[in-house]
Write a protein that holds these residues in place. Structure first.
Motif, mmCIF file in Angstrom:
data_model
loop_
_atom_site.group_PDB
_atom_site.id
_atom_site.type_symbol
_atom_site.label_atom_id
_atom_site.label_comp_id
_atom_site.label_asym_id
_atom_site.label_seq_id
_atom_site.Cartn_x
_atom_site.Cartn_y
_atom_site.Cartn_z
ATOM 1 N N PHE A 1 12.338 6.181 -1.391
ATOM 2 C CA PHE A 1 11.810 6.093 -0.108
ATOM 3 C C PHE A 1 10.175 5.551 -0.432
ATOM 4 O O PHE A 1 9.816 5.961 -1.409
ATOM 5 N N THR A 2 9.775 5.200 0.537
ATOM 6 C CA THR A 2 8.265 4.696 0.941
ATOM 7 C C THR A 2 7.575 5.538 1.724
ATOM 8 O O THR A 2 8.124 5.750 2.850
ATOM 9 N N LEU A 3 6.271 5.750 1.588
ATOM 10 C CA LEU A 3 5.617 6.463 2.194
ATOM 11 C C LEU A 3 4.318 5.855 2.429
ATOM 12 O O LEU A 3 3.594 5.591 1.236
ATOM 13 N N PRO A 4 3.379 5.642 3.570
ATOM 14 C CA PRO A 4 1.942 5.134 3.607
ATOM 15 C C PRO A 4 1.203 6.424 2.988
ATOM 16 O O PRO A 4 1.483 7.518 2.828
ATOM 17 N N LYS A 5 0.149 5.589 2.387
ATOM 18 C CA LYS A 5 -0.684 6.520 1.461
ATOM 19 C C LYS A 5 -1.226 7.859 1.938
ATOM 20 O O LYS A 5 -1.171 8.939 1.233
ATOM 21 N N ALA A 6 -1.474 7.823 3.354
ATOM 22 C CA ALA A 6 -1.961 9.120 3.794
ATOM 23 C C ALA A 6 -0.967 10.143 4.024
ATOM 24 O O ALA A 6 -1.075 11.281 3.543
ATOM 25 N N GLY B 1 0.756 -1.272 0.004
ATOM 26 C CA GLY B 1 0.167 0.067 -0.054
ATOM 27 C C GLY B 1 0.789 1.058 0.171
ATOM 28 O O GLY B 1 0.451 2.369 -0.348
ATOM 29 N N ASP B 2 2.164 1.155 0.753
ATOM 30 C CA ASP B 2 2.933 2.568 0.545
ATOM 31 C C ASP B 2 3.275 2.771 -0.972
ATOM 32 O O ASP B 2 3.398 1.998 -2.031
ATOM 33 N N ILE B 3 3.373 4.129 -0.887
ATOM 34 C CA ILE B 3 3.728 4.800 -2.310
ATOM 35 C C ILE B 3 5.326 4.826 -2.235
ATOM 36 O O ILE B 3 6.072 5.277 -1.526
ATOM 37 N N ILE B 4 5.804 4.649 -3.527
ATOM 38 C CA ILE B 4 7.366 4.615 -3.830
ATOM 39 C C ILE B 4 7.765 6.149 -4.507
ATOM 40 O O ILE B 4 7.096 6.174 -5.404
ATOM 41 N N PHE B 5 8.699 6.685 -3.762
ATOM 42 C CA PHE B 5 9.156 8.122 -4.416
ATOM 43 C C PHE B 5 10.570 7.857 -4.665
ATOM 44 O O PHE B 5 11.443 7.329 -3.888
ATOM 45 N N VAL B 6 11.184 8.942 -5.593
ATOM 46 C CA VAL B 6 12.451 9.032 -5.460
ATOM 47 C C VAL B 6 12.712 10.696 -5.788
ATOM 48 O O VAL B 6 11.631 11.288 -5.882
ATOM 49 N N THR B 7 13.755 11.066 -5.311
ATOM 50 C CA THR B 7 14.135 12.459 -5.179
ATOM 51 C C THR B 7 14.729 13.225 -6.507
ATOM 52 O O THR B 7 14.716 14.342 -6.410
ATOM 53 N N GLY B 8 15.025 12.435 -7.575
ATOM 54 C CA GLY B 8 15.200 13.321 -8.698
ATOM 55 C C GLY B 8 15.393 12.425 -10.043
ATOM 56 O O GLY B 8 14.855 11.005 -9.776
#
Ligand code: ADP
Ligand code: MG
Length: 300
Positions: free
Chosen positions: A249-254, A158-165
């Protein structure tokens, strides 16, 4: 035939070393993350990491001493940032050919010192030896508030995956020599949003995401159209080129909904964590799901 190193690969060797290593008191996390996590004082952990660069492998002399020094420290700083920490003290060991121009050696230190000053790192020691090729090894300490530590192993379905660049073509564009380690982004994230997992992308998005998946025992879906590409980079280059030194990094949806790119930082959502049985999938621009193995992405 005797087994050679290339039969097991870098990660195979590290796994053997990890299994044979003892664990001393005060070791919160040993081999297996971007930096070791050690018991510290006053609600903080100590972080310890090291990286080695060799002439002909990671750099050539034509790149110039200053850039080489910058890179040697920056890749260590990046590993501290990937844990949610700030860098503090470093020791610098250097192997130099006696015929090297003094100015070149001084330029290496000019590169190290400029970055050290920018991120508040004190160079407190090192070692110097003679060698036919230039080799630089830096070991870097850092600190992190216990509540702000982020490991590779905390990503949840459920976590969303992000990158910084943007990713890809770091070698062709020179980014691998002049990148800014993502300490400020990391500090913003750990103070405001508490990522569940984080790693710096040194070996390529696909490989480093797989480290997170393995440590977290989860799977992931990446959306090709969302992966930010460096100018002229192909999707394959963004997935497999190394040394971008962006954070993943990963963040929970909220929490992900609260994450805002600002004038200073940009964060790119590129996919989602799913249950482990799904492995790593890539949804291409036509909506097709490709499965990834170590050789790349392939159809089911
Ligand atoms: P990174 O790319 O973040 O620097 P690596 O892939 O180099 O991480 O290493 C993965 C983990 O293995 C880290 O925890 C690192 O400290 C550890 N490691 C790498 N090489 C060795 C080694 N020769 N001996 C012990 N631990 C090692
Ligand atoms: Mg790393």
């Amino acid at each position: 035939m005797k087994k050679k190193l290339f039969h097991i690969g870098e990660f195979g060797l590290i796994e053997l070393i990890r299994k044979a290593a003892g664990r001393g008191p005060g070791v919160v996390r040993g081999i297996g993350d971007d930096a070791a996590v050690l018991e510290g004082t006053k609600g903080e952990y100590l972080l310890l990491t090291t990286d080695m660069l060799a002439e002909g492998v990671h750099f050539t002399r034509s790149m110039g001493g200053r850039a080489i020094g910058h890179k040697a420290l920056a890749c260590n700083v990046s590993d501290i940032a990937a844990m949610g920490g700030r860098p503090t003290y470093a020791v610098v060991s250097i192997a130099l050919p006696p015929s090297l121009e003094l100015a070149f050696a001084q330029n290496i230190y000019a590169g190290i010192n400029a970055l050290a000053k920018r991120f508040g790192v004190a160079i407190v020691g090192g070692d110097t030896i003679k060698s036919s090729k230039i080799v630089i090894n830096i070991a870097l300490l850092g600190t992190v508030k216990k509540s702000e530590l982020v490991l590779r192993g905390g990503a949840r379905p459920g976590d969303i995956i992000f990158v910084t660049g943007t990713l890809g073509r770091s070698f062709q564009t020179g980014k691998h020599l002049n990148f800014t380690p993502r300490v400020l982004e990391s500090q913003y994230l750990v103070k405001k949003l508490r990522p569940t997992a984080m790693i710096d992308i040194s070996d390529g998005l696909a490989t480093d995401l797989q480290h997170v998946l393995k440590a977290s025992r989860v799977g992931a879906i990446l959306y090709a159209v969302q992966i930010p590409l460096t100018a002229k980079a192909t999707l394959k280059e963004a997935l497999t080129d190394g040394e971008d030194f962006e954070l993943l990094f990963t963040l929970p949806k909220a929490q992900a909904k609260r994450l805002q790119s600002s004038r200073h930082f940009r964060f790119y959502p590129i996919g989602q964590i799913v249950k482990p049985s799904a492995g790593l999938k890539l949804v291409d621009k036509s909506g097709q799901r490709l499965k990834m193995d170590l050789k790349g992405f392939r159809h089911f």
